[in-house]
Scaffold this active site. Structure first.
Site, PDB file in Angstrom:
ATOM      1  N   CYS A   1      47.788  38.465  31.943  1.00  0.00           N
ATOM      2  CA  CYS A   1      46.665  39.272  32.401  1.00  0.00           C
ATOM      3  C   CYS A   1      45.346  38.442  32.654  1.00  0.00           C
ATOM      4  O   CYS A   1      44.936  37.714  31.672  1.00  0.00           O
ATOM      5  CB  CYS A   1      46.210  40.431  31.730  1.00  0.00           C
ATOM      6  SG  CYS A   1      44.895  41.521  32.313  1.00  0.00           S
TER       7      CYS A   1
ATOM      8  N   CYS B   1      45.741  39.114  39.605  1.00  0.00           N
ATOM      9  CA  CYS B   1      45.895  40.267  38.845  1.00  0.00           C
ATOM     10  C   CYS B   1      47.643  39.972  38.672  1.00  0.00           C
ATOM     11  O   CYS B   1      48.404  40.387  39.519  1.00  0.00           O
ATOM     12  CB  CYS B   1      45.594  41.400  39.410  1.00  0.00           C
ATOM     13  SG  CYS B   1      46.290  42.875  38.417  1.00  0.00           S
TER      14      CYS B   1
END
Length: 284
Positions: free
Chosen positions: A204, A88
């Site tokens: 992302c 992440c």
């Protein structure tokens, strides 16, 4: 990005010493990373934690994400993993920001470093890179900060573009449709006529799941065939090959999430092309 004090690229990991890997993300994005790892290294044991209760991370504060992440990291350490991959970008940035508070012996690897590394190897001097990302990654100027701290380059080579609504589609299992095409055109509007942008990083880990959607906009709608997409997880695999030996053994994969959600399970099954068993964990 080495979030704790261990140096992943030097002597903290000997060749062929990785047998088990912990991975975490706020939801489905890290599953995309896990899918690639399982295909490349099927003999490794994987422990995946999805913090879907607190998703999306991109709209939380740095401190909130740090607190979520540390709890997950300690939980994964209990599985005796050899390394932990923070799959992440937002969590990688926040953990790095507070890394002076982290005293953990095993390597914790953030995903941002690998996107930058590939860009630097591919790009020419004056070329820019768009980073499509969450609002917090944009706010923290994460890629330019990492470029400075990890590579010693004090330049703004990265243009962060927040694409916050992408997560809502992806977590619902919508990876391509006309609404998403129109939303992508809106988010990418500043890329269309900026001739200095030659690369787009998926800032992302959720966003490679809508790669078909993104490439259609850039190539077919905008006619920007000069732009290359970078998925940081591809360079991560390239680095891990130095430390993982392949065998004919098949490792195990265990899954955990922080909120019971059948739709999440179905989406994971689709991405991995297998049926998983997942354990609910309440991290207090």
């Amino acid at each position: 990005m080495i979030i704790n004090t261990n140096n992943f690229n030097a002597n903290c990991i000997s060749n062929n010493s990785i047998n088990s890997i912990g991975i975490f993300d706020s939801g489905l994005g890290g599953i995309n990373v896990l899918s690639k790892l399982k295909k490349e290294f099927p003999n490794i044991n994987y422990y995946y934690f999805a913090d879907n209760k607190n998703s999306p991370y991109g709209k939380k504060t740095d401190k909130e994400i740090f607190d979520f992440s540390i709890k997950i990291i300690y939980y994964l350490i209990e599985m005796n993993v050899d390394i932990i991959i923070v799959a992440c970008n937002t969590a990688s940035s926040c953990l790095n920001k507070f890394k002076h508070k982290i005293n953990i012996k095993i390597p914790i690897i953030g995903i941002i470093y690998f996107g930058i590394k590939e860009f630097l190897e591919l790009s020419k001097e004056n070329e820019k890179c768009a980073v499509i990302c969450t609002p917090l990654t944009q706010k923290n100027n994460s890629y330019n900060n990492c470029l400075n701290l990890e590579f010693g380059i004090n330049e703004n080579k990265f243009i962060h573009i927040s694409c916050s609504e992408f997560i809502n589609y992806i977590e619902k299992g919508i990876f391509y449709d006309e609404r998403l095409i129109k939303l992508t055109q809106f988010y990418f509007k500043d890329i269309k006529n900026n001739s200095n942008i030659k690369y787009i990083i998926y800032g992302c880990t959720h966003y490679p799941l809508i790669n078909k959607n993104c490439t259609e906009v850039i190539y077919n709608k905008f006619n920007r065939y000069d732009i290359k997409f970078i998925d940081p997880s591809n360079y991560l695999l390239k680095i891990l090959k130095r430390y993982i030996s392949k065998s004919n053994n098949i490792g195990i994969s265990k899954f955990y999430y922080s909120k019971i959600d059948n739709n999440f399970i179905e989406n994971v099954n689709t991405i991995l092309n297998e049926k998983i068993n997942i354990t609910y964990v309440n991290l207090k």
